[in-house]
Design a protein around this motif. Structure first.
Motif, PDB file in Angstrom:
ATOM      1  N   GLU A  18     -16.385 -24.236  36.435  1.00 49.54           N
ATOM      2  CA  GLU A  18     -17.322 -25.169  35.807  1.00 49.54           C
ATOM      3  C   GLU A  18     -18.133 -24.495  34.711  1.00 49.54           C
ATOM      4  O   GLU A  18     -18.383 -25.084  33.655  1.00 49.54           O
ATOM      5  CB  GLU A  18     -18.247 -25.784  36.848  1.00 49.54           C
ATOM      6  CG  GLU A  18     -17.542 -26.762  37.767  1.00 49.54           C
ATOM      7  CD  GLU A  18     -18.390 -27.218  38.943  1.00 49.54           C
ATOM      8  OE1 GLU A  18     -19.448 -26.591  39.231  1.00 49.54           O
ATOM      9  OE2 GLU A  18     -17.988 -28.210  39.586  1.00 49.54           O
ATOM     10  N   LEU A  49      -8.735 -13.224  43.297  1.00 55.97           N
ATOM     11  CA  LEU A  49      -9.718 -14.317  43.324  1.00 55.97           C
ATOM     12  C   LEU A  49     -10.765 -14.093  44.414  1.00 55.97           C
ATOM     13  O   LEU A  49     -11.951 -14.327  44.202  1.00 55.97           O
ATOM     14  CB  LEU A  49      -9.014 -15.660  43.535  1.00 55.97           C
ATOM     15  CG  LEU A  49      -8.291 -16.215  42.311  1.00 55.97           C
ATOM     16  CD1 LEU A  49      -7.364 -17.349  42.719  1.00 55.97           C
ATOM     17  CD2 LEU A  49      -9.275 -16.671  41.257  1.00 55.97           C
ATOM     18  N   ALA A  50     -10.325 -13.615  45.563  1.00 62.71           N
ATOM     19  CA  ALA A  50     -11.264 -13.337  46.662  1.00 62.71           C
ATOM     20  C   ALA A  50     -12.245 -12.236  46.254  1.00 62.71           C
ATOM     21  O   ALA A  50     -13.449 -12.341  46.511  1.00 62.71           O
ATOM     22  CB  ALA A  50     -10.505 -12.951  47.925  1.00 62.71           C
ATOM     23  N   PHE A  92      -4.807 -22.079  38.111  1.00 69.29           N
ATOM     24  CA  PHE A  92      -4.903 -23.348  38.815  1.00 69.29           C
ATOM     25  C   PHE A  92      -4.086 -24.463  38.177  1.00 69.29           C
ATOM     26  O   PHE A  92      -4.204 -25.616  38.573  1.00 69.29           O
ATOM     27  CB  PHE A  92      -6.372 -23.772  38.945  1.00 69.29           C
ATOM     28  CG  PHE A  92      -7.167 -22.802  39.760  1.00 69.29           C
ATOM     29  CD1 PHE A  92      -7.034 -22.767  41.135  1.00 69.29           C
ATOM     30  CD2 PHE A  92      -8.010 -21.888  39.150  1.00 69.29           C
ATOM     31  CE1 PHE A  92      -7.739 -21.861  41.895  1.00 69.29           C
ATOM     32  CE2 PHE A  92      -8.727 -20.975  39.897  1.00 69.29           C
ATOM     33  CZ  PHE A  92      -8.596 -20.956  41.283  1.00 69.29           C
ATOM     34  N   GLU A 135     -20.205 -15.857  44.691  1.00 65.49           N
ATOM     35  CA  GLU A 135     -19.909 -17.289  44.670  1.00 65.49           C
ATOM     36  C   GLU A 135     -19.314 -17.713  46.010  1.00 65.49           C
ATOM     37  O   GLU A 135     -18.533 -16.984  46.608  1.00 65.49           O
ATOM     38  CB  GLU A 135     -18.907 -17.625  43.562  1.00 65.49           C
ATOM     39  CG  GLU A 135     -19.389 -17.327  42.168  1.00 65.49           C
ATOM     40  CD  GLU A 135     -20.503 -18.236  41.710  1.00 65.49           C
ATOM     41  OE1 GLU A 135     -20.746 -19.276  42.353  1.00 65.49           O
ATOM     42  OE2 GLU A 135     -21.155 -17.899  40.717  1.00 65.49           O
ATOM     43  N   ALA A 136     -19.654 -18.901  46.446  1.00 66.05           N
ATOM     44  CA  ALA A 136     -19.054 -19.455  47.653  1.00 66.05           C
ATOM     45  C   ALA A 136     -17.634 -19.933  47.375  1.00 66.05           C
ATOM     46  O   ALA A 136     -16.795 -19.963  48.261  1.00 66.05           O
ATOM     47  CB  ALA A 136     -19.901 -20.607  48.182  1.00 66.05           C
ATOM     48  N   SER A 137     -17.394 -20.306  46.115  1.00 67.54           N
ATOM     49  CA  SER A 137     -16.054 -20.729  45.710  1.00 67.54           C
ATOM     50  C   SER A 137     -15.871 -20.430  44.231  1.00 67.54           C
ATOM     51  O   SER A 137     -16.840 -20.175  43.508  1.00 67.54           O
ATOM     52  CB  SER A 137     -15.840 -22.225  45.964  1.00 67.54           C
ATOM     53  OG  SER A 137     -16.531 -22.979  44.996  1.00 67.54           O
ATOM     54  N   ILE A 138     -14.653 -20.481  43.787  1.00 67.58           N
ATOM     55  CA  ILE A 138     -14.334 -20.215  42.393  1.00 67.58           C
ATOM     56  C   ILE A 138     -14.642 -21.425  41.510  1.00 67.58           C
ATOM     57  O   ILE A 138     -14.726 -21.311  40.290  1.00 67.58           O
ATOM     58  CB  ILE A 138     -12.849 -19.770  42.273  1.00 67.58           C
ATOM     59  CG1 ILE A 138     -12.615 -18.966  40.991  1.00 67.58           C
ATOM     60  CG2 ILE A 138     -11.910 -20.936  42.337  1.00 67.58           C
ATOM     61  CD1 ILE A 138     -13.213 -17.611  41.031  1.00 67.58           C
ATOM     62  N   VAL A 139     -14.874 -22.577  42.123  1.00 68.29           N
ATOM     63  CA  VAL A 139     -15.111 -23.816  41.376  1.00 68.29           C
ATOM     64  C   VAL A 139     -16.318 -23.691  40.449  1.00 68.29           C
ATOM     65  O   VAL A 139     -16.274 -24.142  39.306  1.00 68.29           O
ATOM     66  CB  VAL A 139     -15.272 -25.011  42.339  1.00 68.29           C
ATOM     67  CG1 VAL A 139     -15.699 -26.262  41.596  1.00 68.29           C
ATOM     68  CG2 VAL A 139     -13.977 -25.252  43.081  1.00 68.29           C
ATOM     69  N   SER A 140     -17.396 -23.064  40.900  1.00 68.96           N
ATOM     70  CA  SER A 140     -18.580 -22.938  40.043  1.00 68.96           C
ATOM     71  C   SER A 140     -18.300 -22.073  38.822  1.00 68.96           C
ATOM     72  O   SER A 140     -18.826 -22.330  37.739  1.00 68.96           O
ATOM     73  CB  SER A 140     -19.769 -22.390  40.825  1.00 68.96           C
ATOM     74  OG  SER A 140     -19.495 -21.112  41.324  1.00 68.96           O
ATOM     75  N   GLU A 187     -14.789 -13.759  43.783  1.00 72.28           N
ATOM     76  CA  GLU A 187     -15.824 -14.549  44.458  1.00 72.28           C
ATOM     77  C   GLU A 187     -16.882 -13.635  45.077  1.00 72.28           C
ATOM     78  O   GLU A 187     -18.078 -13.887  44.966  1.00 72.28           O
ATOM     79  CB  GLU A 187     -15.205 -15.429  45.539  1.00 72.28           C
ATOM     80  CG  GLU A 187     -14.434 -16.608  45.008  1.00 72.28           C
ATOM     81  CD  GLU A 187     -13.731 -17.384  46.111  1.00 72.28           C
ATOM     82  OE1 GLU A 187     -13.746 -16.949  47.286  1.00 72.28           O
ATOM     83  OE2 GLU A 187     -13.155 -18.426  45.789  1.00 72.28           O
ATOM     84  N   GLU A 188     -16.420 -12.585  45.739  1.00 71.54           N
ATOM     85  CA  GLU A 188     -17.355 -11.661  46.388  1.00 71.54           C
ATOM     86  C   GLU A 188     -18.223 -10.951  45.358  1.00 71.54           C
ATOM     87  O   GLU A 188     -19.437 -10.855  45.512  1.00 71.54           O
ATOM     88  CB  GLU A 188     -16.590 -10.634  47.221  1.00 71.54           C
ATOM     89  CG  GLU A 188     -17.505  -9.686  47.964  1.00 71.54           C
ATOM     90  CD  GLU A 188     -16.738  -8.710  48.827  1.00 71.54           C
ATOM     91  OE1 GLU A 188     -17.298  -7.635  49.086  1.00 71.54           O
ATOM     92  OE2 GLU A 188     -15.608  -9.000  49.237  1.00 71.54           O
TER      93      GLU A 188
END
Length: 110
Positions: free
Chosen positions: A44, A27-28, A100, A36-41, A31-32
């Motif tokens: 979404e 996951l890290a 999740f 993305e700043a977080s996986i939430v976007s 994101e990189e």
């Protein structure tokens, strides 16, 4: 064989079944790679149907790496995914969902 209760998803690539899983490290990396700043976007985008083929490929690579695969996205450019792009997108969505998902009795409050 993939175990959905542990977040695993099966995908057949070039005739070989692979187990994909989104570990914390995967996951890290995801994101990189996607900036993305977080996986939430990303979650979404999948929920709204606004994901791109780049998102799908990045999720598949992250899931493969979480499952122990040592390849890169470049290794999948000419790969044959059983079920094609639709199956790849389905697997990517399942990876996010399973990473999740809470099981009955889970308490995330600590």
């Amino acid at each position: 064989m993939a175990n959905p209760w542990t977040g695993e998803v099966a995908l057949v690539i070039d005739g070989t079944s692979h187990v994909l899983k989104l570990t914390l490290g995967a996951l890290a990396e995801l994101e990189e790679q996607l900036g993305e700043a977080s996986i939430v976007s990303l979650v979404e985008r999948f929920e709204s149907g606004g994901f791109s083929s780049r998102d799908v490929l990045a999720l598949i690579v992250a899931g493969l790496r979480g499952g122990g695969w040592a390849g890169t996205a470049q290794d999948l450019i000419a790969a044959e995914i059983q079920g094609g792009p639709v199956e790849a997108a389905k697997a990517a969505g399942q990876l996010l969902t399973r990473a999740f998902a809470l099981t009955p009795g889970d308490d995330v409050r600590g």
